[in-house]
Each structure stands twice: as C-alpha cells, then as structure tokens.
Design a protein around this motif. Structure first.
Motif, PDB file in Angstrom:
ATOM      1  N   UNK A 365      53.722  45.591  52.406  1.00 29.30           N
ATOM      2  CA  UNK A 365      52.592  45.759  53.184  1.00 29.30           C
ATOM      3  C   UNK A 365      51.812  44.401  53.662  1.00 29.30           C
ATOM      4  N   UNK A 366      52.368  43.204  52.931  1.00 30.82           N
ATOM      5  CA  UNK A 366      51.773  41.929  53.304  1.00 30.82           C
ATOM      6  C   UNK A 366      52.139  41.437  54.925  1.00 30.82           C
ATOM      7  N   UNK A 367      51.239  40.618  55.237  1.00 31.28           N
ATOM      8  CA  UNK A 367      51.451  40.074  56.513  1.00 31.28           C
ATOM      9  C   UNK A 367      52.699  39.391  56.817  1.00 31.28           C
ATOM     10  N   UNK A 405      54.719  34.349  51.699  1.00 29.04           N
ATOM     11  CA  UNK A 405      55.316  35.642  51.652  1.00 29.04           C
ATOM     12  C   UNK A 405      56.062  36.153  52.355  1.00 29.04           C
ATOM     13  N   UNK A 406      57.133  36.738  52.196  1.00 24.80           N
ATOM     14  CA  UNK A 406      58.042  37.272  53.355  1.00 24.80           C
ATOM     15  C   UNK A 406      57.538  38.435  53.973  1.00 24.80           C
ATOM     16  N   UNK A 407      57.924  38.789  55.146  1.00 24.27           N
ATOM     17  CA  UNK A 407      57.071  39.910  55.807  1.00 24.27           C
ATOM     18  C   UNK A 407      57.950  41.223  55.298  1.00 24.27           C
ATOM     19  N   UNK A 408      57.248  42.272  55.430  1.00 20.88           N
ATOM     20  CA  UNK A 408      57.959  43.702  55.129  1.00 20.88           C
ATOM     21  C   UNK A 408      59.467  43.715  55.770  1.00 20.88           C
ATOM     22  N   UNK A 409      60.340  44.511  55.156  1.00 15.32           N
ATOM     23  CA  UNK A 409      61.564  44.650  55.593  1.00 15.32           C
ATOM     24  C   UNK A 409      61.687  45.536  56.918  1.00 15.32           C
ATOM     25  N   UNK A 410      60.737  46.638  56.846  1.00 15.65           N
ATOM     26  CA  UNK A 410      60.746  47.603  58.065  1.00 15.65           C
ATOM     27  C   UNK A 410      59.289  47.395  58.487  1.00 15.65           C
TER      28      UNK A 410
END
Length: 435
Positions: A365-367, A405-410
């Motif tokens: 859920x992170x940006x 932080x990496x973005x969400x996968x989907x």
C-alpha cells in the motif's frame, strides 16, 4: 508495394529514397513512395499548418483541417468504415517498432495494401485526429526527435526489406538481428588476417555444420551480453539453454539480501506487534533466495522461543534427517540467518561486506520512492537489504527509517493481498532475474 508519406518536409526524403536498396526497388518498380504535404491543403494565404494549443503551454500543434483534407484525399475514412490501408502516426506514445511489427507491416505491403505514414511536427497532432481517422501511433524508441520523418524512414526500411523480392536474397532477412529475438552473429570477409587479427579458423574450415553451430553460439552470447531482455521471447533449444548457462553473466544477487520481518509489523488494528514464524514462508523465501543467488536471507524476530523454533527447523534441514533426505532443501535453508532485529541483520551485512547496506522496504500500500530497475542498478555496486513484512505489513516505525520503499507489485489493482512468499518471489525476479 505502395507507401504514402504525409509530411510538411517532403524534401527530407529526397536523398534516402534514392539510395541503396530503397532506390533500386523504386527504380525497378517494386516500391512506390509518394509524398503528400498538408501545407498544400491549407486555405489561408500564408498556408498555415500549425497553431498555439488550447490551454496554453509551449510550442505549436498541427492544424487538423489541412491534415484531414490530405488523408481524405488518400482515401482514409472514419473508424469502422472502409479505408485505404493502415494509417500510421509517428508518435512517441505509440506502439514500439520491433521486428515482429515490421514483419506484420511487410505482410500488409506484400498483399498489395498501401501504407500511409504521417510525420508529426511541433508538439504533435490535435487529439481529435484519432477520433476522425483509424490511426495507429508508432514509436521507434524512448527519445525525442525534431519530427516524424526520421522515424518514418525506419518504418519504411524495416518493413520493405522483409517483403519477398526486395533484397534479392530472401534468406538474408531470416538471419539478421532480431529475426528470432536474437542479435546476429559476427561477420568476417577478406583479408584473412588484418593488422594481426585473423578470421576465426572455424569459418575457414568449410564444415558448414560446425559453422552453423558456431554462429548460433555467437548469436546467443551477443544477445546475453548486450540485450538479455530479448531472450525472454526467444525460442531456445535445450542445447541453447545449456550453452547460455556456461556464459558469465551479471549476478546482482550477490549484493542483494532479504529479511523476513516478524517485528515490528502491523496487526488488523494497525498496531505494531510481533507475530509468529510460519514454516512455509521460511522455506519458500529461502528457495527463492537461493535460486536468485542472494547473499543472505535473514529471519528476524525478538522472541526467544521463536528464534529457538527457527534454530531447530534449520538444524533439521541442514544437518539432521531432513538434510539426508532432501539435499536441495538443505542447500536453500543453508543461507538462512536468524536475527533479533532488522538492525542486527544490517550489522551482519556490514561486517560481511564492509559496507552498510541500503535498506529497502516493500509494501502493498505504500507510495513507493524507488523503482525495481533502480534497486537492481544499486545492487550492482553496493549491498541492498530488502525487507518483507509478515502480519499486515511492515510497521511505519520501521519503514520510516528505511532508505527507500518499493512500489506495490500490483499498484493499480483493486485487490492487493499477495502472501509474503508470493510477493517475495516476484520482487526478487524483478530485481535479480536473468532479464
């Protein structure tokens, strides 16, 4: 073959269309190229073909009336109606030109269908053009040109040369770069030795079977070194795959580490808690970590009973009955390291590598403040620790202290509830995969 080019600068094509194979094909009547200038359809005394954009902003936009009149004169009608051939707009937002696309256009030309190519200028086309006509936007790459003329030449050459009879030697098009999602093998000609550099002996052997095998290996090696992304779509034999495994390749995984974090993570009430270890998570992420050649996999928990449970599990698979019955599992579990906290894992990596790792959080859920390609690039030069959260995800107390932080996968899906072992596998493939 019939190609119609719509351009404000028809003089741009004077030289290229007379040179080489294009020139010979036109002289022989195999290729017809006509040039059509929208300026000829402008009705004001200044022959205006552009105007400032609505809403303001820099640059100018091509006017619709002269362009629409030109296309209608060529027989193009509204979408869904009968129209004359495919209508391509050279545009950076279009479908990228590649060899399969070129072959698709070549088949159209070979069947007798004309091809219309519209060259943009200034800031591009009025967006209503796509509503009025059945357009297809085409790009030749992620960069900016002064106009579509250079791109149009790339489309014409790449497609026309694949039409039977254009090059004279039909096999030439089948052995070139990208024809089978591979780069082409190196070529040599006389003299046999030039400035001390000889032609490879195998090419002088006369053994066509050995030469064909050598060329295939050279093609595979060049592709693996320069464009490994092409291998994703290449049809490879068992021999091809075996050969590719022998080649040296970049292993970003050696600088990549991951940690399965059990504290601090969120519960369903979004409170920071510690959660219990899960056998499947430990096993599956270990197997992924080993597959992608990671430098280490940490399982972190501050709870002593959980740490002891982890030690017992590892002992069973590393030195106990599990190791005797499943060597592959023993190898995978061999890279697991218990840690009481993320900071303990960071300290261990620092001691092992001589450099503090970048700590990268993952989240559903992170940006997202980093990209997968960016982290792959970082891992080429320094250690990187990826944090995977259990429970309902990593606590903000932890993510706020991370470097990125990496973005969400989907990220655009309405349902993002992957298990941590599934998410871990995807993240590792995006960063450390062969492609």
């Amino acid at each position: 073959m019939q190609i119609r080019i719509v351009t404000l600068f028809p003089e741009f094509f004077a030289g290229p269309l007379q040179a080489g194979l294009l020139g010979r094909a036109r002289s022989a009547g195999k290729l017809s190229v006509t040039l059509h200038n929208p300026r000829d359809k402008a009705t004001d005394r200044h022959k205006t073909v552009d105007d400032s954009p609505y809403g303001g902003g820099p640059g100018m936009v091509m006017l619709l009336p002269p362009l629409a009149a030109t296309l209608r004169e060529l027989g193009h009608a509204a979408p869904g109606c009968d129209q004359t051939g495919r209508l391509l707009l050279m545009s950076p937002k279009g479908r990228v030109l590649d060899q399969p696309f070129a072959r698709e256009l070549a088949e159209e030309l070979a069947s007798g269908n004309p091809l219309t190519i519209v060259c943009g200028r200034y800031e591009g086309f009025d967006a209503r053009l796509d509503t009025i006509f059945p357009t297809e936007h085409v790009s030749i790459g992620d960069y900016v040109l002064n106009g579509g003329e250079t791109a149009a030449l790339a489309v014409i050459e790449s497609a026309a040369r694949l039409v039977p009879g254009f090059m004279g030697h039909e096999e030439s098009g089948d052995e070139e770069s990208f024809s089978g999602s591979l780069l082409e093998y190196p070529h040599y000609t006389r003299p046999e030795i030039f400035e001390g550099l000889p032609v490879p002996e195998i090419l002088r052997s006369g053994d066509h079977g050995r030469i064909a095998a050598w060329r295939r290996r050279e093609s595979l090696a060049a592709t693996a070194k320069i464009r490994p992304d092409l291998l994703r779509n290449a049809l490879l034999s068992a021999e091809d795959e075996e050969y590719l495994r022998t080649l040296p390749r970049e292993h970003v995984g050696k600088n990549l580490f991951c940690a399965l974090v059990h504290y601090p993570v969120l519960d369903k009430d979004e409170k920071s808690v510690a959660v219990s270890l899960t056998n499947l998570d430990i096993h599956d992420i270990a197997r992924c970590s080993c597959t992608y050649g990671l430098g280490g996999y940490y399982v972190t928990t501050p709870l002593e009973d959980q740490l002891q449970l982890l030690r017992n599990l590892l002992a069973h698979w590393r030195t106990g009955a599990g190791a005797r019955g499943n060597a592959d599992r023993a190898q995978a579990l061999g890279i697991v390291r218990p840690a009481t906290s993320v900071e303990d894992a960071v300290t261990d990596i620092t001691e092992r590598t001589g450099r503090r790792p970048l700590v990268i959080a993952t989240s559903a859920s992170g940006r997202g403040t980093a990209t997968f390609a960016g982290i792959r690039d970082k891992a080429r030069h320094q250690p990187v620790l990826l944090l995977f959260g259990t429970g309902q995800g990593l606590s903000p107390h932890l993510t706020d202290s991370c470097d990125a932080m990496l973005p969400p996968l989907a990220r655009f899906s309405g349902y993002i509830h992957l298990s941590v072992r599934s998410a871990g596998a995807i993240v590792l493939d995006r960063i450390a995969g062969d492609w």
